[in-house]
Write a protein that holds these residues in place. Structure first.
Motif, short mmCIF file in Angstrom:
data_model
loop_
_atom_site.label_atom_id
_atom_site.label_comp_id
_atom_site.label_asym_id
_atom_site.label_seq_id
_atom_site.Cartn_x
_atom_site.Cartn_y
_atom_site.Cartn_z
N ARG A 32 9.50 11.75 6.17
CA ARG A 32 8.12 11.25 6.14
C ARG A 32 7.99 10.33 4.93
NH1 ARG A 32 5.15 15.83 6.42
NH2 ARG A 32 4.85 15.44 8.62
N THR A 33 7.35 9.20 5.14
CA THR A 33 7.05 8.28 4.05
C THR A 33 5.57 8.39 3.75
OG1 THR A 33 8.79 6.78 4.80
CG2 THR A 33 7.17 5.89 3.27
N ASP A 34 5.24 8.73 2.50
CA ASP A 34 3.85 8.85 2.06
C ASP A 34 3.52 7.66 1.16
OD1 ASP A 34 3.32 11.41 3.26
OD2 ASP A 34 4.56 12.30 1.68
N TYR A 35 2.34 7.10 1.37
CA TYR A 35 1.90 5.95 0.60
C TYR A 35 0.76 6.35 -0.32
CZ TYR A 35 4.69 3.35 3.94
OH TYR A 35 5.73 2.89 4.70
N GLU A 36 0.57 5.58 -1.38
CA GLU A 36 -0.50 5.87 -2.35
C GLU A 36 -1.87 5.87 -1.69
OE1 GLU A 36 -0.34 3.51 -5.89
OE2 GLU A 36 1.79 3.93 -6.19
N SER A 37 -2.03 5.12 -0.63
CA SER A 37 -3.32 5.05 0.07
C SER A 37 -3.65 6.36 0.79
CB SER A 37 -3.30 3.91 1.08
OG SER A 37 -2.36 4.19 2.11
N ARG A 39 -1.85 7.30 3.44
CA ARG A 39 -1.24 7.12 4.76
C ARG A 39 0.18 7.67 4.75
NH1 ARG A 39 0.85 1.67 6.13
NH2 ARG A 39 2.01 2.05 8.02
N SER A 40 0.58 8.27 5.86
CA SER A 40 1.94 8.78 6.02
C SER A 40 2.52 8.28 7.34
CB SER A 40 1.94 10.31 6.05
OG SER A 40 1.55 10.82 4.82
#
Length: 146
Positions: A32-37, A39-40
Motif C-alpha cells: 500500500r502506498t500512503d500519501y500525505e494527503s 490518500r492510499s
C-alpha cells in the motif's frame, strides 16, 4: 482455458486494488502506498489468472489487502490467514483448489514458518506448528543446551 477476467475485475473493484504489473512468474507482491494527503493506493503484482494456481496467487495478493497488513503480529501468521482467505474465496467462486494450489499453500507456509524460526520467533501459534520442521517441535529445540 477458463476466463477468470470477471473475477479479476470483481476483486480489483471490491478491494480497491490496482495491478502494478502482471508477472510472468508464479510469484506475487502486495503493498500500500500512503500519501500525505491521506490518500492510499492498494497495489499488487501477480500472474494473470489463467489456471487455478495463478488464480490462487492473484487472490492471495488481493487477500493481503482484504485481511489487512499488520493485523497479525507475525508475518508468517498473516501469510497463513491470507492463504486461507484465498482458498476460501476460490471455493466461494465455485473453483475447487486443486493439488497444485494446496501444495503451493503448504510450501509457502513451510517457507514462511521456517524463515520466522530462523529469525528467532518465539511462541509460534499452534495453527502454524503443522508447517514447522520436526526439530522445531521437539522439547530440545525449545530450550538451549546447558
Amino acid at each position: 482455458m477458463p476466463d477468470f477476467s470477471p473475477i479479476v475485475q470483481h476483486m480489483k473493484t471490491s478491494y480497491a486494488v490496482r495491478v502494478k504489473r502482471w508477472r510472468r512468474s508464479m510469484s506475487g507482491c502486495a503493498w500500500r502506498t500512503d500519501y500525505e494527503s491521506g490518500r492510499s493506493i492498494n497495489w499488487i503484482e501477480a500472474p494473470m489468472p489463467r489456471t487455478p494456481i495463478s488464480l490462487a496467487i492473484f487472490l492471495h495478493e488481493v487477500g493481503h489487502h482484504a485481511v489487512g497488513f499488520q493485523r497479525y503480529k507475525r508475518r508468517c501468521e498473516e501469510e497463513y490467514h491470507v492463504w486461507l482467505w484465498a482458498i476460501e474465496k476460490m471455493r466461494e467462486l465455485g473453483i475447487e483448489p486443486d493439488e497444485r494450489v494446496l501444495r503451493r499453500f503448504d510450501l509457502s507456509m513451510r517457507y514462511a514458518v521456517g524463515k520466522a524460526l530462523r529469525r528467532g520467533v518465539k511462541n509460534l501459534p499452534e495453527s502454524l506448528m503443522q508447517f514447522a520442521p520436526p526439530e522445531a517441535a521437539s522439547p530440545e529445540a525449545a530450550s538451549p543446551a546447558a
